[in-house]
Design a protein around this motif. Structure first.
Motif, short mmCIF file in Angstrom:
data_model
loop_
_atom_site.label_atom_id
_atom_site.label_comp_id
_atom_site.label_asym_id
_atom_site.label_seq_id
_atom_site.Cartn_x
_atom_site.Cartn_y
_atom_site.Cartn_z
N VAL A 248 0.80 -1.09 0.05
CA VAL A 248 0.25 0.03 0.11
C VAL A 248 0.86 1.18 0.05
N THR A 249 0.25 2.40 -0.24
CA THR A 249 1.17 3.78 -0.64
C THR A 249 1.12 4.21 1.11
N HIS A 250 0.24 3.93 1.85
CA HIS A 250 0.28 4.62 3.22
C HIS A 250 -0.26 3.26 4.09
N TRP A 251 0.46 3.37 5.40
CA TRP A 251 0.26 2.35 6.37
C TRP A 251 -1.13 2.17 6.91
N LEU A 252 -1.71 3.42 6.73
CA LEU A 252 -3.21 3.69 7.26
C LEU A 252 -4.23 2.65 6.23
N ASP A 253 -3.66 2.60 4.99
CA ASP A 253 -4.60 2.09 3.84
C ASP A 253 -4.72 0.40 4.43
N HIS A 254 -4.04 -0.06 5.17
CA HIS A 254 -4.35 -1.40 5.58
C HIS A 254 -5.77 -1.52 6.25
N ALA A 255 -6.34 -0.36 6.51
CA ALA A 255 -7.67 -0.42 7.42
C ALA A 255 -8.63 -0.79 6.28
N ALA A 256 -8.58 -0.70 5.02
CA ALA A 256 -9.47 -1.23 4.13
C ALA A 256 -9.61 -2.77 4.01
N PRO A 257 -10.59 -3.27 3.79
CA PRO A 257 -12.06 -2.54 3.48
C PRO A 257 -12.64 -2.60 4.60
N GLU A 258 -12.18 -3.04 5.94
CA GLU A 258 -12.92 -2.62 7.02
C GLU A 258 -13.81 -1.38 7.19
N HIS A 259 -12.84 -0.33 6.81
CA HIS A 259 -13.29 1.02 6.99
C HIS A 259 -13.28 1.79 5.55
N SER A 260 -14.13 2.82 5.37
CA SER A 260 -14.33 3.43 4.07
C SER A 260 -12.80 4.29 3.82
N GLN A 261 -12.75 4.40 2.48
CA GLN A 261 -11.48 5.21 2.16
C GLN A 261 -11.76 6.40 2.49
N LYS A 262 -12.83 7.04 2.83
CA LYS A 262 -12.99 8.48 2.92
C LYS A 262 -12.67 8.70 4.61
N MET A 263 -12.95 7.63 5.30
CA MET A 263 -12.71 7.41 6.65
C MET A 263 -11.23 7.52 6.80
N ILE A 264 -10.46 6.59 5.81
CA ILE A 264 -8.99 6.36 6.10
C ILE A 264 -8.37 7.64 5.75
N ASP A 265 -8.99 8.28 4.75
CA ASP A 265 -8.23 9.58 4.25
C ASP A 265 -8.33 10.73 5.48
N SER A 266 -9.31 10.51 5.98
CA SER A 266 -9.72 11.63 7.13
C SER A 266 -8.67 11.38 8.21
N VAL A 267 -8.41 10.17 8.54
CA VAL A 267 -7.55 9.84 9.85
C VAL A 267 -6.14 10.26 9.39
N ARG A 268 -5.71 10.02 7.93
CA ARG A 268 -4.45 10.25 7.57
C ARG A 268 -3.98 11.82 7.57
N GLY A 269 -5.14 12.62 7.19
CA GLY A 269 -4.97 13.95 7.07
C GLY A 269 -5.03 14.44 8.68
N LEU A 270 -5.62 13.67 9.72
CA LEU A 270 -5.54 14.19 11.22
C LEU A 270 -4.13 14.11 11.56
N LEU A 271 -3.67 12.83 11.30
CA LEU A 271 -2.30 12.46 11.74
C LEU A 271 -1.12 13.36 11.07
N ASN A 272 -1.40 13.81 10.04
CA ASN A 272 -0.49 14.77 9.32
C ASN A 272 -0.59 16.21 10.25
N VAL A 273 -1.94 16.64 10.68
CA VAL A 273 -1.91 17.85 11.18
C VAL A 273 -1.33 17.50 12.85
N ALA A 274 -1.41 16.47 13.31
CA ALA A 274 -0.96 16.21 14.88
C ALA A 274 0.22 16.63 14.97
N VAL A 275 1.24 16.71 13.98
CA VAL A 275 2.57 17.02 14.37
C VAL A 275 2.65 18.67 14.70
N ILE A 276 1.47 19.35 14.27
CA ILE A 276 1.42 20.74 14.55
C ILE A 276 1.09 21.18 15.96
#
Length: 701
Positions: A248-276
């Protein structure tokens, strides 16, 4: 369409929101009123060391910023916002009652401790529970077609927040230090009681709007658990070897298909912001010390400014004042001017804000070095200070009684001498009359007065604490060859008001506590009780009252100002020298804290806002946890070095932040349009006590 006037807009407001404005003003007064004097209360009434008081103060703040997570869960999943505010406010009042009762000095210490700390826990829990609900509940009262009114309302809401906190920071220290009750120079029962009354008023105002509120049921939505589930699923599959089976391109993509891609993308964006949020943890570690270590520093500053006196806790009022002034200036002039010459981005503003915060602590460290020069340090371990006064001029053969060891040349000079604690013998006068003196309590200061009288030699001794006075007082001990319990010593100001009095007896003292407006030039009068009662007493001497100073006055038939002996030096560094550090840390708050929250909102998916709120509150919790581990344990024993340590630590953190920010790619377009209204920003900012009046609005600079 013609623009409505302010009065017309106010008439369009839902009536219920006015009750919420009054509720917020009173609640903020109650919280800040209590918190402003808490640190000094722990030091003076519980006699905690500065480090222990710092630990407890920041522990209280930690609880107050951890419990909002409980409040938000209860509001969203169980009770709804209305009931959480109602129940939380009710136990909030109980907490204030417990704390006010614990401040009554004639109760036993175990009872006071039980009342105090149970009250503090209840207050921290209650304020945390209602914190995420009040502003959101106020916003609930507006309909969807009243968004403009809602945005304007939050300006009034912020005025209530700042007004409540500002008045509390100014008023409660006055009740604490300028009102005397129960025979104590501090009136903590009143200083804690008034915020309690304001909290009761906040509850009453909230109840008055009961019938007019829009009460929505709990949403039952728990986005936080979904975020945790996505992360858990991804990690579980990685540990189980899924990364080898399906790249996969990002480790969070392993959460599919149990979770929607939209939710996975949202969590990815959240973790990116967390560094702030990482620099925010250290920002809060520095910022929240305004109520602890900076108050400790202010206690040793000269609070007199002309005829006005400023209490240590009151200097913190500079923060809300500066916020109200600086935010409009930055929004109206500074940012527009900078945009003409450079690109102003949220990350750049945050970097400058963090460096300014570090600079404020460097200034605090430099100021502490100047304060250290005026400090009165106690004797080294096992030793004492001996201050010799009196009219006997000749003291010889001064030696340690146990082993007969001669001290120096045996001639004890007038003034202060540092000696080993113990029992000493010495001779007086030409006849070498032998005397003993017991000065065996370690780390004390002693006054020894040797008087030559007609009937022989008299030695008078009493001890004192080698530390500056509290509450801005000037203390004057009395020493006399002949005690007279039928005579009194009065400290009287220029208006003829008696400030303090004591018996004309060696070891007695008067405390000159400055008023809000007062002249430092006072006079001491003394005479028989039956013949005079103040300015009509026959004997008098002038005193220049200096904060923190301790004197001893030798009273005899011809006493003059030369008979004052200084035991403890006064606070000689003006409290105005602390203004730069307060102004600069407020600049850092405006640039870093407010901008950081807005930036996070602009870069994360809309369904992540509640999780961002939780993360924001946890940064305050984590920052105060750092304070507990460093300042609360006295890890760095010297205050100036501690300030410099925090400054350097913040510079290092911001250096890492700048490197990360240089690699950051801004999210300009999401799958869903992200809009950040003023009310949404203020809704979350209100949770933290940035309380800055307005927020910035430049997410796409």
């Amino acid at each position: 369409m013609e623009e409505k006037s302010l009065l017309q807009k106010l008439r369009s407001y839902p009536p219920a929101v006015f009750f919420m404005l009054g509720n917020e003003f009173c609640e903020r007064f109650s919280f800040y009123g209590m918190k402003t004097i808490l640190f000094i209360y722990l030091i003076t009434e519980h006699e905690f060391s500065p480090s222990k008081a710092t630990f407890v103060y920041h522990l209280f703040t930690c609880i107050a910023y951890l419990t909002p997570l409980i409040g938000s869960i209860m509001a969203d999943s169980v009770f709804g916002r209305f009931k959480v505010i109602l129940y939380g406010s009710s136990i909030y009042v109980v907490g204030h009652v417990l704390l006010s009762m614990g401040a009554v000095p004639f109760l036993s210490y175990p009872i006071r401790s039980s009342l105090d700390f149970s009250g503090l826990f209840v207050i921290a829990f209650a304020t945390g529970c209602i914190k995420p609900c009040v502003s959101a509940f106020a916003a609930d009262q507006f309909t969807e077609d009243q968004k403009d009114l809602r945005s304007q309302f939050f300006s009034f809401f912020y005025f209530a927040i700042n007004g409540g906190s500002l008045f509390a920071i100014i008023i409660t220290p006055i009740l604490r230090g300028r009102v005397q009750c129960f025979g104590n120079q501090h009136c903590f029962p009143l200083a804690f009681g008034v915020p309690g009354v304001l909290m009761l008023l906040a509850l009453i105002l909230f109840l008055m709007g009961w019938s007019q509120y829009r009460k929505y049921p709990p949403s039952k939505e728990n986005v936080g658990s979904k975020v945790i589930a996505v992360i858990y699923t991804s990690l579980r599959k990685m540990v189980g070897g899924a990364s080898r089976d399906k790249p996969v391109t990002h480790w969070l993509d392993h959460a599919a298909p149990e979770h929607s891609q939209k939710m996975i993308d949202s969590v990815r964006g959240l973790l990116n912001v967390a560094v702030i949020f990482c620099p925010l943890i250290f920002f809060w570690a520095l910022f929240d010390q305004q109520g602890s270590t900076w108050v400790l520093q202010a206690r040793r500053l000269d609070g007199r400014v002309g005829h006005f006196s400023i209490l240590p806790e009151q200097i913190h009022a500079i923060n809300p004042i500066c916020v109200l002034i600086l935010v409009p200036i930055f929004e109206g002039w500074v940012y527009p001017a900078l945009r003409k010459v450079t690109k102003v981005t949220p990350l750049r503003k945050m970097a400058v804000g963090g460096l300014l915060t570090a600079f404020s602590f460097a200034i605090a460290g430099v100021l502490q070095l100047k304060v250290n020069e005026t400090m009165e340090f106690p004797p080294t371990l096992g030793r004492i200070y001996l201050q010799r006064v009196g009219n006997e001029s000749l003291i010889t053969d001064f030696r340690y009684k146990n082993d007969g060891k001669l001290i120096g040349d045996g001639m004890l000079p007038k003034g202060r001498t540092e000696l080993d604690a113990g029992i000493y013998t010495f001779n007086t006068g030409l006849k070498n009359e032998s005397q003993d003196i017991d000065i065996s309590i370690q780390n004390k200061g002693y006054v020894m007065a040797v008087f030559r009288l007609e009937q022989g030699v008299k030695v008078v001794k009493f001890d004192y604490k080698v530390e500056k006075t509290d509450n801005g007082a000037t203390r004057v001990f009395v020493v006399t060859a002949k005690d007279d319990e039928n005579s009194l010593v009065y400290a009287i100001n220029k208006k003829g008001k008696i400030l303090s009095s004591c018996e004309l007896k060696s070891g007695s003292y008067v405390d000159v506590i400055p008023g809000i407006i007062s002249d430092p030039n006072v006079r001491l009068y003394w005479g028989p009780k039956g013949n005079c009662s103040g300015t009509d007493c026959p004997n008098t001497v002038a005193l220049n009252a200096q904060m923190g100073a301790v004197h001893v006055l030798h009273i005899h038939p011809s006493t003059t100002e030369d008979d004052f002996n200084l035991l403890v030096r006064p606070n000689s560094v003006s409290i105005l020298w602390s203004l730069p550090q307060y102004v600069i840390i407020t600049l850092g708050e405006v640039l870093l804290s407010v901008t950081g929250l807005e930036f996070a909102y602009s870069q994360a998916a809309p369904n992540m806002k509640s999780v961002l709120t939780a993360m924001w509150l946890l940064t305050v919790f984590a920052g105060n946890l750092i304070d507990m581990m460093i300042s609360g344990t006295r890890l760095i024993p010297h205050p100036a070095l501690e300030f410099f340590f925090y400054s350097i630590l913040m510079v290092i953190v911001m250096g890492v932040f700048i490197l990360l920010a240089m690699q950051y790619t801004y999210v300009e377009d999401n799958d869903e349009e992200i809009t950040i209204t003023e009310s949404e920003k203020k809704d979350v900012i209100a949770l933290t006590e940035i309380e800055s009046g307005t927020a910035t609005n430049d997410k796409k600079e």
